[in-house]
Design a protein around this motif. Structure first.
Motif, mmCIF file in Angstrom:
data_model
loop_
_atom_site.group_PDB
_atom_site.id
_atom_site.type_symbol
_atom_site.label_atom_id
_atom_site.label_comp_id
_atom_site.label_asym_id
_atom_site.label_seq_id
_atom_site.Cartn_x
_atom_site.Cartn_y
_atom_site.Cartn_z
ATOM 1 N N LEU A 104 0.798 -1.229 0.000
ATOM 2 C CA LEU A 104 0.000 0.000 0.000
ATOM 3 C C LEU A 104 0.831 1.281 0.000
ATOM 4 C CD1 LEU A 104 -3.069 -0.851 2.216
ATOM 5 C CD2 LEU A 104 -2.690 -1.192 -0.203
ATOM 6 N N SER A 105 2.126 1.181 -0.014
ATOM 7 C CA SER A 105 2.920 2.415 -0.010
ATOM 8 C C SER A 105 3.982 2.329 -1.089
ATOM 9 C CB SER A 105 3.604 2.580 1.348
ATOM 10 O OG SER A 105 4.569 1.560 1.493
ATOM 11 N N SER A 106 4.634 3.472 -1.302
ATOM 12 C CA SER A 106 5.774 3.412 -2.213
ATOM 13 C C SER A 106 6.917 4.149 -1.507
ATOM 14 C CB SER A 106 5.420 4.061 -3.545
ATOM 15 O OG SER A 106 4.816 5.299 -3.291
ATOM 16 N N GLY A 107 8.121 3.821 -1.841
ATOM 17 C CA GLY A 107 9.284 4.455 -1.197
ATOM 18 C C GLY A 107 9.425 3.995 0.233
ATOM 19 N N GLU A 108 9.881 4.922 1.082
ATOM 20 C CA GLU A 108 10.147 4.563 2.475
ATOM 21 C C GLU A 108 8.831 4.350 3.247
ATOM 22 O OE1 GLU A 108 13.642 6.140 5.184
ATOM 23 O OE2 GLU A 108 11.943 7.515 5.145
ATOM 24 N N ILE A 109 8.786 3.261 3.996
ATOM 25 C CA ILE A 109 7.546 2.967 4.739
ATOM 26 C C ILE A 109 7.435 3.881 5.952
ATOM 27 C CG2 ILE A 109 6.352 1.170 6.085
ATOM 28 C CD1 ILE A 109 7.742 -0.861 4.178
ATOM 29 N N GLN A 110 6.279 4.552 6.081
ATOM 30 C CA GLN A 110 6.030 5.485 7.182
ATOM 31 C C GLN A 110 5.036 4.846 8.159
ATOM 32 O OE1 GLN A 110 7.842 8.146 7.375
ATOM 33 N NE2 GLN A 110 8.708 7.881 5.314
ATOM 34 N N PRO A 111 4.954 5.389 9.392
ATOM 35 C CA PRO A 111 4.024 4.779 10.362
ATOM 36 C C PRO A 111 2.606 4.634 9.820
ATOM 37 C CG PRO A 111 5.380 6.412 11.435
ATOM 38 C CD PRO A 111 5.717 6.490 9.981
ATOM 39 N N GLU A 112 2.163 5.648 9.050
ATOM 40 C CA GLU A 112 0.773 5.582 8.568
ATOM 41 C C GLU A 112 0.558 4.513 7.479
ATOM 42 O OE1 GLU A 112 2.702 8.147 8.783
ATOM 43 O OE2 GLU A 112 2.870 9.254 6.892
#
Ligand SMILES: Nc1ncnc2c1ncn2[C@@H]1O[C@H](COP(=O)(O)OP(=O)(O)OP(=O)(O)O)[C@@H](O)[C@H]1O
Length: 648
Positions: free
Chosen positions: A552-560
């Motif tokens: 569900l994300s791209s690049g660096e994984i963030q807390p959200e």
């Protein structure tokens, strides 16, 4: 004397044999083949010439125009010995190959007269090489003439003379034996008839047997051929369709099932679908058969389907080669490295190992690795999840069964996993879920090294290394009388405890590194969230959490980017100011005793400091030394105090 004149040696021999067999007792028979001899020495002594065909007669008469002995052109028929070959041939067109067009016509006529009407002969033309889609040829003794495009050649042998030709010879010589000769001729046909009758009886018996078998099945079954006509159905199917079994056979499946829910399934691309018939739920399966290019429809009650599917699923779980070794178990945490070391030692022995730990901690991984590191590593390895099966299914999976134990039991019985795993390892997962009955049987195996198949009365020795696993507190189960005490002690000769992920902070980072794709990174904030989460589903949960974030994300994984459950749980678990104060006091990286810390952090009592240190230790921020060694901040603790963006 009869003179038999044939075109080729092969034909001469077959016809001569026939004449000698039937008339040899009464007449002298001489013969020649025109392609080898045109002027035999006995030519003037013959009372009658019998020609194998019209063309042979024409050729002979051209060679001997002055010879006026009586001549008979024989009419030929199909050799009864080839009838069964012709009957086996499926309906359709066949190429008819012979040396001339008259013989071809004669053979076609014989086929028709004898009733082989399922074959449509196409006459062979020597000028043609290719016959379109025709793949089969029938030839009376001339296989070498068949064109190369024909893949299947049926040689029905040289055609013998028919009865009328033989009777013509008998009447010419005025032999008073017509009836006995015709009997001799018919003998072969009678023998063949007997053979065919026997075959027919055998086929009938076989059909009755299969029919009985079909009716013994718990499933409703219906088969239809390529043309969509029903070729088999059992009583259960007839009952489901509210029809009589005999009215189903031969009928177009479409007409029968069109208006029913089964009809929809047949026309769909599904291979498996639920259906409700007469308010009861069933599962339908569709299989295409290669043998007669048709399909088989099976309808099972959902209960039966459940058992079958469970068995199939479990069968897939049974791996013949262990997939993991101890080196595949990622671990840096001291408790885990100790567990790996213990497992290595346990693997060398043949005693049962009981692996305990929360769900998803890697118990199955350890079971594989124990087998792989054991002396029986080349033997079979079978894994079975005891918690996912009904008691009866598990009993037959583990111990096998004898023939006739229950409806649908395999002929000759079946070996169970204890027999199959002999000389190797059997891994029983979710052992805490075993019913009292299975517990009793398992105890017998451990005590006596023998099993007894379900429905059997003989003991079979087995030599199997047993590894079990559970995420239940088995000791408590024993105290609550849910698990047999004697079995518990037999199973846990070598107990192996796998610690939960939340107490293996050092492993968490290693595992994240392992599970993240090479091109993805995780921010230090997200890492902190993962570190402060309690991981009730352990490594399995970590794997799916990361798979979620990566998708569900791209690049660096963030807390959200993390699953909401992880994110919010971690937030509520976040450190209080008391924790922060203690961490700051330890920031210098030296070890500090509780007393030293109490002096430094005057706002907290010794008791409060001890509690918070324990909690910080749980989260991996502080390492507790033994005795008076004092506590020290870990790398995770330092990073918590001064976060910087982390990348893998
Ligand atoms: N130390 C490890 N290194 C790498 N992968 C691991 C490790 N521990 C567990 N896993 C992975 O985590 C998942 C769960 O492991 P496993 O099935 O062995 O757990 P389990 O304790 O047997 O679970 P359950 O009690 O639910 O049967 C698997 O995909 C496994 O490969």
């Amino acid at each position: 004397m009869i003179a038999l004149i044939a075109g080729s040696k092969k034909t001469e021999q077959v016809l001569l044999h026939q004449l000698i067999h039937l008339l040899g007792d009464f007449l002298v028979i001489k013969s020649c083949a025109l392609d080898e001899e045109q002027n035999p020495p006995w030519i003037g002594s013959a009372d009658m010439f019998v020609f194998s065909s019209f063309s042979v007669r024409t050729e002979w008469e051209a060679l001997h125009p002055a010879l006026h002995t009586y001549g008979l052109t024989g009419t030929r028929t199909i050799d009864p010995e080839s009838f069964s070959l012709l009957l086996k041939q499926p309906e359709g067109k066949v190429l008819l190959v012979n040396d001339d067009s008259t013989s071809i016509e004669e053979t076609a006529e014989s086929l028709y007269q004898l009733g082989f009407t399922h074959l449509t002969p196409v006459p062979y033309d020597p000028a043609r090489m290719y016959y379109g889609e025709l793949s089969t040829a029938i030839t009376p003794g001339e296989p070498e003439r068949c064109p190369p495009s024909i893949s299947h050649v049926i040689d029905i042998g040289v055609r013998p003379f028919n009865m009328a030709t033989l009777l013509n010879i008998v009447s010419f010589f005025q032999l008073p034996l017509a009836s006995s000769i015709s009997e001799r001729y018919l003998q072969t046909i009678v023998q063949l008839q007997q053979h065919l009758l026997k075959q027919e009886e055998h086929t009938k018996a076989l059909n009755a047997h299969y029919h009985e078998l079909l009716n013994q099945m718990d499933d409703a079954i219906l088969a239809f051929n390529k043309a969509g006509h029903i070729t088999a159905a059992n009583e259960r199917m007839a009952a489901l369709l509210n029809m009589k079994e005999e009215t189903l056979l031969g009928r177009p499946v479409k007409n029968i099932l069109n208006e029913t829910p089964i009809g929809d399934f047949l026309t769909s691309s599904d291979r498996r679908k639920f259906v409700t018939i007469n308010n009861k739920e069933y599962l339908q399966y569709k299989t295409v058969t290669s043998s007669f290019e048709g399909s088989i429809l099976t309808i099972k009650s959902v209960e039966a389907a459940y058992e079958v599917e469970q068995a199939a699923k479990k069968a897939q779980l049974q791996v013949l080669r262990p997939q993991y070794t101890l080196d595949d178990i990622i671990a840096r945490d001291p408790q885990m490295t100790a567990a790996k070391e213990a497992a290595r030692k346990m693997a060398a022995s043949s005693h049962p190992v009981l692996i305990q730990g929360e769900t998803g901690v890697g118990k199955e991984l350890f079971a594989h690795a124990i087998h792989y590191n054991s002396p029986v590593w080349q033997g079979p390895f079978f894994a079975v999840n005891a918690g996912a099966m009904t008691e009866s299914l598990l009993m037959s999976e583990l111990f096998g069964y004898e023939e006739g134990t229950f409806t649908g039991a395999q002929k000759g019985g079946r070996r169970g996993l204890f027999e199959l795993a002999s000389g190797g390892t059997l891994f029983l997962d979710e052992i805490g879920d075993l019913s009292p009955n299975v517990q009793g049987q398992l105890l017998r195996v451990l005590q006596e090294g023998e099993i007894r198949r379900v429905g059997g009365d003989r003991n079979i020795s087995v030599e199997v290394r047993i590894v079990t696993a559970t995420n239940k507190m088995l000791k408590e189960e024993v105290q609550n009388n849910m698990f047999r005490k004697d079995l518990f002690y037999r199973l846990q000769v070598l107990p192996l405890i796998i610690p939960p992920l939340r107490s293996r902070k050092e492993d968490l980072r290693l595992l994240i590194e392992e599970f993240l794709p090479a091109d993805r990174t995780i921010s230090s904030e997200a890492l902190r969230v993962l570190e402060s989460y309690s991981w009730p589903g352990n490594i399995r949960e970590l794997k799916s959490c990361l798979a979620y974030a990566v998708t569900l994300s791209s690049g660096e994984i963030q807390p959200e980017d993390l699953p909401e459950a992880v994110h919010s749980a971690a937030m509520s678990d976040s450190l209080t100011s008391e924790h922060e104060t203690i961490l700051s006091a330890l920031a210098s990286s030296e070890r500090k005793s509780l007393k030293q810390l109490a002096e430094e952090v005057s706002t907290l009592t010794l008791q409060q400091i001890r509690l918070r240190i324990e909690e910080l230790h749980q989260r991996g921020f502080v390492e507790k030394g033994r005795g008076r060694m004092g506590s020290q901040i870990t790398r995770a603790g330092l990073e918590h105090l001064s976060p910087r963006s982390e990348s893998r």
